[in-house]
Design a protein around this motif. Structure first.
Motif, short mmCIF file in Angstrom:
data_model
loop_
_atom_site.label_atom_id
_atom_site.label_comp_id
_atom_site.label_asym_id
_atom_site.label_seq_id
_atom_site.Cartn_x
_atom_site.Cartn_y
_atom_site.Cartn_z
N PRO A 120 -10.71 -2.98 0.23
CA PRO A 120 -10.29 -3.77 -0.94
C PRO A 120 -11.46 -4.14 -1.84
O PRO A 120 -11.87 -5.29 -1.92
CB PRO A 120 -9.65 -5.01 -0.30
CG PRO A 120 -10.38 -5.17 0.99
CD PRO A 120 -10.68 -3.78 1.48
N GLY A 152 -7.75 0.43 -2.22
CA GLY A 152 -7.51 -0.92 -1.74
C GLY A 152 -7.96 -1.95 -2.77
O GLY A 152 -8.96 -1.75 -3.47
N MET A 154 -7.64 -6.48 -3.92
CA MET A 154 -7.16 -7.84 -3.71
C MET A 154 -6.26 -8.20 -4.89
O MET A 154 -6.60 -7.92 -6.04
CB MET A 154 -8.33 -8.82 -3.66
CG MET A 154 -9.46 -8.41 -2.73
SD MET A 154 -9.00 -8.43 -1.01
CE MET A 154 -9.02 -10.19 -0.69
N GLN A 168 -3.85 -8.39 0.13
CA GLN A 168 -4.38 -7.06 -0.13
C GLN A 168 -3.27 -6.10 -0.50
O GLN A 168 -2.14 -6.22 -0.01
CB GLN A 168 -5.12 -6.52 1.10
CG GLN A 168 -6.37 -7.30 1.47
CD GLN A 168 -7.12 -6.65 2.61
OE1 GLN A 168 -7.11 -5.44 2.79
NE2 GLN A 168 -7.80 -7.48 3.41
N TYR A 213 -0.48 -4.37 1.52
CA TYR A 213 -1.04 -3.89 2.79
C TYR A 213 -0.25 -4.43 3.99
O TYR A 213 0.06 -3.68 4.93
CB TYR A 213 -2.51 -4.29 2.92
CG TYR A 213 -3.02 -4.10 4.33
CD1 TYR A 213 -3.27 -2.82 4.83
CD2 TYR A 213 -3.21 -5.20 5.18
CE1 TYR A 213 -3.72 -2.65 6.13
CE2 TYR A 213 -3.65 -5.02 6.48
CZ TYR A 213 -3.91 -3.74 6.95
OH TYR A 213 -4.33 -3.57 8.25
#
Length: 399
Positions: A120, A152, A154, A168, A213
């Protein structure tokens, strides 16, 4: 045609081009990415479609079949096997994504490849209809041959800062929305994977091109997508590392084969034939047994997980942690065994025209992947052995 038949076809095509793939290993390394011909052989073989959904031309193969195929390729050339293992896993997750993005990726070409990485390293900022994404990522294996990517990130707030609590996401972008940093992969091993850096500058991402995620990790995404094939319900923490560890074990198998061929005709500085040295033969046999044990452990682990899911069982955190421990230990056991035989291959094994040294470097570089870090995983699995679960945080990461 059954899944086994499809897998047999893929392996037959790989076997048909085995000498070619092995010979291209040096070219891959010199280029710092897969040679176009190596990529073509992989594409034509169908290995990247093994975990792809059938509705988009995939095979929905058993993950064990996928792992064994990756091992075979990596035994010919480490970089080619590594790319097959990592890029080949991505269709498994894409099957869980919104049908709109699946159609964008595979609608006109079911052989479209998808890169990553999942770390992330970017932030999604909410905007109308979706997000904007900005960041820089390392280690995008095989990326020169891919037209889409998983990244990835945030999930951020309106100011572009990671929101609290931390969430995530996996973000799906087309090639036009990111830049590959050309000279960002200068490493000691797995040079041929072309695992370059990726840069994204404020790309717009429709909401349907994202997956949370946690939804992927806990199986929610697969259920929401209505997937019925058992393989898509095997935990992410089992399937994602599978391609990586399979490649490492395959690389060790390839190195072992080269070592055995080398020893069969090698004469040491003392004039003695290596084939008559009982100590060298002992080391060879011990390494062969350990590498075979690593293969068996990894394949048994994914098969057991698959069978449990097929019975309707949802693997617990402790079971997932134990599975990850098995996977990590399989990689370390195989590379340690490889070290024992390489140390007995003699100085000429370190010459750049001897493939033993390339396999050795590739194996150690593969072992350095974050998915093979043993400490937190072994800690979490050990707590599971005691009937305990670790608190939220690093000990639950990638499990």
């Amino acid at each position: 045609m059954t899944t086994n038949d499809h897998t047999a076809q893929v392996r037959a095509r790989i076997d048909e081009h085995a000498d070619e793939l092995a010979a291209l290993g040096r070219a891959n390394e010199d280029l710092g990415r897969l040679d176009d011909q190596a990529a073509k052989v992989l594409r034509d073989s169908g290995v990247m479609r093994l975990l792809q959904p059938k509705q988009h031309g995939g095979r929905e193969a058993h993950p064990r079949d996928f792992a064994e195929t990756v091992m075979r390729i990596a035994g010919l050339d480490g970089a080619t096997g590594w790319v097959a293992g990592i890029v080949g896993v991505h269709p498994w997750e894409m099957a869980m994504a919104d049908e709109r993005v699946q159609e964008e990726v595979w609608g006109s070409d079911p052989d479209t490849w998808i890169a990553s990485p999942y770390a992330p390293m970017g932030v999604l900022t909410p905007v109308e209809g979706g997000y904007t994404l900005k960041g820089r990522w390392q280690f995008s294996s095989g990326t020169d041959h891919c037209d889409w990517i998983f990244l990835g990130a945030m999930v951020g707030d309106a100011d572009g800062k990671p929101a609290q609590p931390v969430t995530q996401a996996h973000v799906i972008l087309p090639r036009a929305d990111y830049t590959i940093v050309a000279d960002s992969w200068d490493v000691v091993g797995l040079r041929g994977t072309g695992s370059k850096d990726i840069v994204v500058e404020d790309a717009y991402v429709p909401a349907y091109r994202t997956l949370l995620y946690n939804d992927v990790a806990d199986g929610t995404a697969a259920k929401r997508a209505g997937l019925t094939e058992t393989g898509y319900h095997v935990p992410f923490s089992c399937v994602f590392p599978l391609g990586i560890t399979s490649a490492v074990i395959g690389i060790c198998e390839g190195a072992l084969a080269h070592h055995a061929a080398w020893q069969a005709s090698r004469t040491t500085i003392s004039g003695a034939a290596s084939k008559d040295d009982p100590y060298a033969l002992y080391a060879l046999s011990e390494a062969a047994a350990d590498i075979a044990a690593s293969r068996a452990a990894l394949l048994d682990n994914v098969t057991g997980m698959y069978d449990a899911v097929a019975r309707g069982h949802v693997p617990t955190f402790a079971e997932r942690a134990a599975g990850r421990r098995t996977q990590v230990q399989a990689a370390w056991r195989a590379v340690r065994a490889l070290d024992e035989v390489v140390a007995r291959s003699g100085g000429n094994a370190m010459r750049m025209d001897n493939p033993i040294q390339r396999f050795w470097r590739d194996a150690h570089t593969g072992l350095a992947h974050a998915i093979h870090v043993p400490g937190p995983t072994f800690h979490a699995a050990g707590l599971g052995d005691l009937g305990l679960e670790p608190p939220a945080g690093p000990l639950r990461s990638m499990i």
